[in-house]
Motif scaffolding. Structure first.
Motif, short mmCIF file in Angstrom:
data_model
loop_
_atom_site.label_atom_id
_atom_site.label_comp_id
_atom_site.label_asym_id
_atom_site.label_seq_id
_atom_site.Cartn_x
_atom_site.Cartn_y
_atom_site.Cartn_z
N GLU A 142 43.95 61.14 62.18
CA GLU A 142 43.78 62.04 61.03
C GLU A 142 42.62 61.58 60.86
O GLU A 142 42.09 62.32 59.72
CB GLU A 142 45.06 62.48 59.84
N ASP A 217 42.02 73.12 56.47
CA ASP A 217 42.20 72.35 56.89
C ASP A 217 42.22 71.41 58.87
O ASP A 217 42.03 70.84 59.06
CB ASP A 217 44.07 72.35 56.72
N ARG A 218 40.87 72.64 58.87
CA ARG A 218 41.09 72.70 60.38
C ARG A 218 39.47 72.06 60.66
O ARG A 218 39.73 73.47 61.54
CB ARG A 218 41.60 73.71 61.39
N ILE A 221 36.96 67.91 64.16
CA ILE A 221 37.37 67.88 65.76
C ILE A 221 37.14 66.82 66.15
O ILE A 221 36.27 66.14 65.82
CB ILE A 221 36.72 69.01 67.19
N GLN A 281 40.77 64.59 58.46
CA GLN A 281 41.55 65.54 58.76
C GLN A 281 41.90 66.19 57.34
O GLN A 281 42.02 67.58 56.45
CB GLN A 281 42.42 66.25 59.37
#
Ligand code: TUI
Length: 317
Positions: A142, A217-218, A221, A281
């Motif tokens: 994360e 939250d996304r 990458i 993340q």
């Protein structure tokens, strides 16, 4: 107030909160703020020249009498000189990232320096404990920057069950709930990077801090899996370009060339499209820039509340 953390006795700090050793951002300003607030500040040497590191150590000592650490990045072109410098400067605590510091741990032990390598696997944690590591920092995927393959949730209890030295959890932690979760998994404390970027004292460019505040939250990458150096960043034009090149089968050299100099472009110069915005993340959870002292106090207070609230699961009678 939560107390009785063995890691605090070992490192002579008040709270079990360690700042991630972030390249460019782990400077005397942030490091001294974290240490003065009762956590452990960590100078991020990254791939900066040895003279820069010497100056940061000197400036940190001017700003705090509390313990602090230096993070040694194992891929640094200045590794040998940086290792010599920290012994010369009698830095008390070292963290390591981006590679295996196994060959150096005995030497540091003899020099009276405490070592806290970052690991992303049980095997490496075990090996480094045998070689004399005082603490291991178990970092899940994360995290921002260079990452392993296992999540914090899965890695921390497996590492904690495999070594006797204290374990610090890293990756995906930014508040009191994360601290309590880490303790529940068998860690003694936490290391946080992204949360401290959004502090008043961190010298990161305001546009980078704002990108973290706006992240969901996304938002991140992982690129660079094909090069063997996977790195987690906020998604932007640079990561799209990197992914496209990777997909097209670009060579390791081409990909490394694209990445060169991009971290400072992003985090210091504030080029949020072409720069590398390394962040974890947990960016999506961070909604406010706060002074370091308040970040640490709020986490400790929230952790206390969470632990108290857990009492409701006790069986009655
Ligand atoms: O190291 C990190 N995070 C990093 S390193 C990095 S690289 C960089 N930064 C700034 C400028 C230029 C380059 C960016 N973010 N976290 C700790 C960490 N270490 N995660 C994973 C590892 C790791 C990887 C491989 C530890 C040991 C290891 O050993 C491999 C082996 O030999 O088994």
């Amino acid at each position: 107030m939560l107390t009785n953390f063995a890691i605090c006795d070992l490192l002579h700090i008040d709270y079990p909160i360690i700042q991630g050793g972030m390249a460019w951002l782990g400077t005397a300003e942030l490091v001294s703020a974290v240490s003065n607030a009762g956590g452990l500040g960590v100078i991020g040497s990254g791939d900066a020249p040895t003279e820069w590191l010497r100056e940061q150590i000197r400036q940190t000592r001017e700003r705090t009498d509390r313990p602090f650490a230096v993070n040694i990045m194992m891929m640094s072109p200045f590794l040998a000189d940086n290792l010599k410098l920290v012994v010369e400067e009698k830095v008390g605590i070292l963290t390591f990232g981006g590679g295996n510091p196994g060959g150096y741990l005995t030497g540091f032990k003899e020099a009276g320096i405490k070592t806290m390598p970052v690991v992303s696997s049980v095997a490496l944690a075990r090996r480094l404990e045998k070689l004399g590591a005082d603490v291991v920092i178990a970092e899940g995927m994360e995290s921002g920057g260079h990452v392993g393959e296992t999540t914090t949730m899965a890695l921390v209890p497996q590492v904690a069950g495999s070594v006797k030295v204290p374990v610090i959890a890293a990756g995906g932690i930014a508040d009191g709930r994360g601290l309590v979760a880490a303790l529940a998994l068998g860690a003694q404390g936490v290391q946080m990077g992204t949360r401290f970027i959004c502090s008043e004292e961190c010298i990161a460019h305001t546009r980078f801090k704002e990108q973290i505040l706006q992240a969901g939250d996304r938002a991140t990458i992982v690129t660079g899996i094909s090069t063997g150096h996977p790195v987690r960043c906020l998604e932007n034009k640079l990561t799209y370009k990197f992914m496209a090149l990777e997909k097209a089968g670009a060579s390791k050299d081409e990909l490394e060339e694209l990445g060169r100099g991009k971290l400072s472009l992003g985090v210091m110069q504030g080029d949020i499209e072409q720069g590398s915005l390394m962040a974890g993340q947990i960016a999506g959870l961070i909604k406010e820039i706060k002074p370091v002292k308040l970040i640490i106090q709020d986490i400790m207070a929230e952790a206390q509340q969470v632990i108290d609230a857990m009492g409701r699961y006790k069986t009655k009678g």
